[in-house]
Design a protein around this motif. Structure first.
Motif, mmCIF file in Angstrom:
data_model
loop_
_atom_site.group_PDB
_atom_site.id
_atom_site.type_symbol
_atom_site.label_atom_id
_atom_site.label_comp_id
_atom_site.label_asym_id
_atom_site.label_seq_id
_atom_site.Cartn_x
_atom_site.Cartn_y
_atom_site.Cartn_z
ATOM 1 N N ALA B 54 28.544 18.198 -12.501
ATOM 2 C CA ALA B 54 27.605 19.309 -12.288
ATOM 3 C C ALA B 54 28.401 20.528 -11.823
ATOM 4 C CB ALA B 54 26.573 18.906 -11.243
ATOM 5 N N ARG B 55 28.192 21.656 -12.486
ATOM 6 C CA ARG B 55 28.896 22.893 -12.138
ATOM 7 C C ARG B 55 27.931 24.077 -12.170
ATOM 8 N NH1 ARG B 55 32.096 19.560 -10.763
ATOM 9 N NH2 ARG B 55 34.207 19.213 -11.570
ATOM 10 N N ASN B 56 28.232 25.077 -11.314
ATOM 11 C CA ASN B 56 27.435 26.302 -11.347
ATOM 12 C C ASN B 56 28.370 27.503 -11.382
ATOM 13 O OD1 ASN B 56 24.409 25.608 -10.998
ATOM 14 N ND2 ASN B 56 25.499 24.224 -9.596
ATOM 15 N N ILE B 57 27.895 28.541 -12.030
ATOM 16 C CA ILE B 57 28.748 29.711 -12.257
ATOM 17 C C ILE B 57 28.483 30.748 -11.172
ATOM 18 C CG2 ILE B 57 29.446 31.471 -13.930
ATOM 19 C CD1 ILE B 57 28.161 29.663 -16.097
ATOM 20 N N ARG B 58 29.532 31.207 -10.544
ATOM 21 C CA ARG B 58 29.422 32.190 -9.475
ATOM 22 C C ARG B 58 28.815 33.485 -10.026
ATOM 23 N NH1 ARG B 58 32.439 31.567 -4.545
ATOM 24 N NH2 ARG B 58 33.792 30.024 -5.516
ATOM 25 N N GLY B 59 27.952 34.101 -9.238
ATOM 26 C CA GLY B 59 27.384 35.372 -9.661
ATOM 27 C C GLY B 59 25.980 35.257 -10.232
ATOM 28 N N TYR B 60 25.518 34.051 -10.437
ATOM 29 C CA TYR B 60 24.143 33.843 -10.922
ATOM 30 C C TYR B 60 23.451 32.908 -9.939
ATOM 31 C CZ TYR B 60 26.367 35.308 -15.276
ATOM 32 O OH TYR B 60 27.084 35.983 -16.212
ATOM 33 N N ARG B 61 22.130 33.183 -9.698
ATOM 34 C CA ARG B 61 21.412 32.242 -8.846
ATOM 35 C C ARG B 61 21.294 30.899 -9.569
ATOM 36 N NH1 ARG B 61 16.215 35.651 -7.221
ATOM 37 N NH2 ARG B 61 16.662 36.438 -9.295
ATOM 38 N N PHE B 62 21.181 29.846 -8.799
ATOM 39 C CA PHE B 62 21.062 28.503 -9.388
ATOM 40 C C PHE B 62 19.771 28.431 -10.213
ATOM 41 C CE2 PHE B 62 23.961 25.851 -6.351
ATOM 42 C CZ PHE B 62 25.025 26.686 -6.679
ATOM 43 N N PRO B 63 19.707 27.608 -11.250
ATOM 44 C CA PRO B 63 18.626 27.659 -12.238
ATOM 45 C C PRO B 63 17.208 27.733 -11.679
ATOM 46 C CG PRO B 63 20.314 26.203 -13.046
ATOM 47 C CD PRO B 63 20.732 26.620 -11.663
ATOM 48 N N HIS B 64 16.869 26.909 -10.690
ATOM 49 C CA HIS B 64 15.474 26.897 -10.238
ATOM 50 C C HIS B 64 15.096 28.155 -9.459
ATOM 51 C CE1 HIS B 64 17.885 25.034 -7.102
ATOM 52 N NE2 HIS B 64 16.952 25.352 -6.231
ATOM 53 N N ARG B 65 16.086 28.984 -9.103
ATOM 54 C CA ARG B 65 15.806 30.242 -8.409
ATOM 55 C C ARG B 65 16.048 31.439 -9.328
ATOM 56 N NH1 ARG B 65 13.487 30.289 -3.384
ATOM 57 N NH2 ARG B 65 14.948 31.808 -2.516
ATOM 58 N N ALA B 66 16.713 31.192 -10.445
ATOM 59 C CA ALA B 66 17.125 32.313 -11.294
ATOM 60 C C ALA B 66 15.974 32.822 -12.155
ATOM 61 C CB ALA B 66 18.276 31.873 -12.197
ATOM 62 N N SER B 67 16.033 34.129 -12.475
ATOM 63 C CA SER B 67 15.032 34.722 -13.365
ATOM 64 C C SER B 67 15.372 34.363 -14.811
ATOM 65 C CB SER B 67 15.047 36.238 -13.214
ATOM 66 O OG SER B 67 16.292 36.731 -13.698
ATOM 67 N N HIS B 68 14.397 34.600 -15.671
ATOM 68 C CA HIS B 68 14.564 34.397 -17.103
ATOM 69 C C HIS B 68 15.798 35.152 -17.601
ATOM 70 C CE1 HIS B 68 13.536 34.418 -21.376
ATOM 71 N NE2 HIS B 68 12.678 33.440 -21.113
ATOM 72 N N GLU B 69 15.930 36.404 -17.152
ATOM 73 C CA GLU B 69 17.055 37.239 -17.601
ATOM 74 C C GLU B 69 18.395 36.662 -17.123
ATOM 75 O OE1 GLU B 69 14.230 38.375 -16.197
ATOM 76 O OE2 GLU B 69 13.480 39.034 -18.174
ATOM 77 N N GLU B 70 18.376 36.191 -15.888
ATOM 78 C CA GLU B 70 19.604 35.627 -15.321
ATOM 79 C C GLU B 70 20.041 34.379 -16.097
ATOM 80 O OE1 GLU B 70 18.699 35.419 -11.222
ATOM 81 O OE2 GLU B 70 20.764 35.799 -10.561
ATOM 82 N N LEU B 71 19.042 33.540 -16.452
ATOM 83 C CA LEU B 71 19.350 32.321 -17.196
ATOM 84 C C LEU B 71 19.872 32.671 -18.590
ATOM 85 C CD1 LEU B 71 16.320 30.054 -16.139
ATOM 86 C CD2 LEU B 71 18.705 29.891 -15.348
ATOM 87 N N SER B 72 19.261 33.690 -19.195
ATOM 88 C CA SER B 72 19.736 34.149 -20.504
ATOM 89 C C SER B 72 21.166 34.653 -20.399
ATOM 90 C CB SER B 72 18.841 35.272 -21.040
ATOM 91 O OG SER B 72 17.546 34.777 -21.262
ATOM 92 N N ALA B 73 21.443 35.321 -19.294
ATOM 93 C CA ALA B 73 22.803 35.831 -19.089
ATOM 94 C C ALA B 73 23.803 34.671 -18.945
ATOM 95 C CB ALA B 73 22.838 36.722 -17.847
ATOM 96 N N VAL B 74 23.359 33.615 -18.255
ATOM 97 C CA VAL B 74 24.225 32.434 -18.113
ATOM 98 C C VAL B 74 24.565 31.869 -19.497
ATOM 99 C CG1 VAL B 74 24.300 30.023 -17.332
ATOM 100 C CG2 VAL B 74 23.483 31.811 -15.775
ATOM 101 N N ILE B 75 23.514 31.766 -20.326
ATOM 102 C CA ILE B 75 23.717 31.209 -21.675
ATOM 103 C C ILE B 75 24.694 32.083 -22.464
ATOM 104 C CG2 ILE B 75 22.565 30.832 -23.904
ATOM 105 C CD1 ILE B 75 20.193 29.728 -22.400
ATOM 106 N N LYS B 76 24.487 33.375 -22.361
ATOM 107 C CA LYS B 76 25.351 34.310 -23.084
ATOM 108 C C LYS B 76 26.811 34.127 -22.651
ATOM 109 C CE LYS B 76 25.394 39.175 -24.413
ATOM 110 N NZ LYS B 76 24.956 40.521 -24.042
ATOM 111 N N ARG B 77 26.994 34.008 -21.331
ATOM 112 C CA ARG B 77 28.324 33.844 -20.755
ATOM 113 C C ARG B 77 28.973 32.544 -21.274
ATOM 114 N NH1 ARG B 77 32.330 34.884 -18.950
ATOM 115 N NH2 ARG B 77 33.319 34.712 -16.889
ATOM 116 N N VAL B 78 28.180 31.460 -21.246
ATOM 117 C CA VAL B 78 28.699 30.152 -21.675
ATOM 118 C C VAL B 78 29.037 30.173 -23.165
ATOM 119 C CG1 VAL B 78 28.088 27.713 -21.982
ATOM 120 C CG2 VAL B 78 27.521 28.891 -19.843
ATOM 121 N N LYS B 79 28.152 30.788 -23.955
ATOM 122 C CA LYS B 79 28.385 30.876 -25.400
ATOM 123 C C LYS B 79 29.638 31.668 -25.715
ATOM 124 C CE LYS B 79 24.068 30.371 -27.969
ATOM 125 N NZ LYS B 79 22.987 31.116 -28.646
#
Lengths: 371, 371
Positions: B54-79
């Motif tokens: 299990a890993r989390n990326i610094r700079g984004y709130r953890f998934p259950h606290r993150a906004s839709h936009e933040e989660l989309s940003a995580v996906i973009k970053r990972v992609k």
């Protein structure tokens, strides 16, 4: 593991089944009775039919009152008369008291001897015609219990054969007959005709449709009984039921026979309808049941006689419906008889414990279901 | 009846199993993962092993606290990062929200996606390596759930692959790590290593010997859990059990891994002993169970996934013990995966009701058990 006896050129091959077994004419012959190797137009739902006559010989007390000497005299008399009967040409004369437990068990399973005859200490005899259709138990409940078994719904043929033998016997034997009551028998319920007619029907379709209990309940004729495979009071095994006349005074033979045939034909019709309905409405369920039975029979390593009867019953339906092509209906009918404990021990020529029987039964079935 | 898709020259053939299925690289590929087509020295008792980080990326709130936009940003970053990782060459990027129910079910059955990921409405992603050994769930409970599955007891190999991928990712991603606590995760129970190791063991021998409950009870290591096939709280299906580490803070990765391997090897040893004892003491019983299973699998027309798992489990034992020669242990292991409802619908390329599934499952098994 014990191998069953293998065929030689003198062997009689079991119709439709791969096994063959040696015929030993001087022994309690392992032979395939005519009722087990033929079929008729009703064999889809009827395994076999049986007609029995009870007779007593004038001048001797009835068996349960007779002395040892008197019973021996009856046997001597019968042994003297029977060889003159054309119906009993080449018949075997089997002294029950000289048989092993195994041979007794085998004869009871074939219904050629009754448990009562087997357990008796008094002199008794079993006479078996060459093709095993006709037999006579001497000194069972009556002096003579004459029996004829035929394949399918062959009651008329059985009746013809048994009356011919009865006539042949009565040419030399003076039997107890009263003008008022008819034939006299040990048990009052048999007085009159001394006739018992039984039909063994196979009703897996009604059973799979869940209709068997209601059909048997609303059976219209009060003078007819239907019982499970093992006779009175027993549950049905392998969906096999026995239809027979209730002991009733004052009926003619033709009346009894026509009532039994009528009831049997009603049941056959209902069973045939049930099978058509099953194929129309629940084809997959039937196929699943039939092929699961085939799969277990072809692969199991241990199988009880109850389970074997149950699975063979379902397989017989599958063969009849054309779902299973690899084994004939007749071959399955034969297996239903052959997998009984006494038969199995006869095939393997050895007294076997229950565990060994279950293993050898599985082996025997596997060997005989190979295409 | 629906026929499964038939092989073409582009098809990948299922090792040891007759079925073949077309590979569609642009689709949610029907492909045979490396863990499903290979074996190791422990495959007699182990189906597969899995390591998860299990890993989390610094700079984004953890998934259950993150906004839709933040989660989309995580996906973009990972992609953006993943294509640079050599471990993910030719990987597929699957947007969960675009999948059909059927595709989701299939991925959950393969354990590549969790039910939680599938049910979420938030932006989420599944990354699957070419041979399906490595995968990453993005925006499940943590930003990244990295997983590696190997055949048999391949934990060391899985650990090597997953740490290599972890290193590759951390070259570009700054993950949440505390000197005091280790890796930070959404759930405190995962804090530290973020590591979960699972081994799927197959214990039909202990089960047939009636020893399974006592063995699982006296499992010595309090930090190890053993559960039935379907995970937490579930009964075992097909004698398959999952061994995994209990979430515990303050353990090193190597400590967790060696404890799991030790427990797995203990179970493997007990299972192997049970099989030897079975063959020595109850050979006929085992043969009977195995061949009955084979008979039903080869002949049934309707079969539920529970029954299929159960029978395939017994057949796998039979194949392992050399009782059944006609189908390999690996082919049976594959069938255990393929007969699951989602897989079956994928094979037949159709959403199916329970009745149709049970019929087609029986058909699929029959086709694949033909020698």
């Amino acid at each position: 593991m014990n191998k069953p006896h293998r065929a030689t050129q003198e062997d009689v091959t079991l119709v439709g089944v791969g096994a063959s077994v040696r015929r030993e004419p001087d022994d309690l012959t392992w032979q395939f009775a005519s009722w087990l190797t033929t079929e008729d137009e009703f064999s889809d739902s009827v395994l076999s039919s049986r007609v029995r006559l009870a007779r007593n010989i004038r001048g001797y007390r009835f068996p349960h009152r007779a002395s040892h000497e008197e019973l021996s005299a009856v046997i001597k008399r019968v042994k003297n008369v029977c060889p003159k009967c054309p119906s009993l040409e080449n018949a075997r004369y089997i002294e029950i008291q000289k048989l092993s437990d195994l041979e007794c068990k085998y004869l009871v399973e074939r219904r050629q001897a009754s448990p009562q005859l087997i357990e008796s200490d008094s002199p008794s005899l079993l006479i078996l015609s060459e093709s095993e259709d006709l037999s006579i138990m001497v000194n069972e409940e009556d002096h003579l219990r004459i029996q004829c078994v035929e394949a399918g719904l062959g009651i008329d043929s059985a009746w013809e054969k048994i009356t011919r033998l009865d006539d042949e016997l009565e040419e030399s034997l003076d039997v107890c007959y009263s003008r008022e009551f008819g034939y006299l028998t040990s048990c009052p319920t048999n007085i009159g005709t001394g006739l018992r007619v039984s039909v063994f029907v196979h009703l897996p379709g009604l059973s799979l449709r869940g209709k068997i209990d209601s059909v048997l309940e609303r059976l219209p004729d009060s003078e007819i009984a239907i019982r499970g495979f093992c006779g009175e009071g027993s549950e049905s095994i392998g969906n096999i039921y026995q239809i027979s006349n209730q002991p009733t005074l004052g009926r003619t033979e033709s009346n009894v026979i026509s009532r039994i045939i009528q009831t049997a034909k009603q049941l056959i019709e209902l069973e045939r309808d049930a099978r058509v309905t099953l194929l129309e409405k629940s084809r997959v369920t039937v196929e699943d049941a039939v092929f699961r039975a085939l799969g277990l029979l072809k692969h199991a390593r241990v199988i009880s006689s109850f389970e074997a009867m149950d699975l063979l019953s379902t397989l017989r339906l599958g063969s009849e419906l054309g779902l299973v092509k690899e084994i004939s209906r007749l071959a399955v009918s034969q297996l239903i008889v052959l997998v009984q404990p006494g038969h199995l021990q006869r095939i393997y020529r050895k007294k076997l414990g229950a565990e060994d029987r279950d293993m050898l039964r599985a082996e025997f079935i596997r060997q005989n279901l190979v295409v």
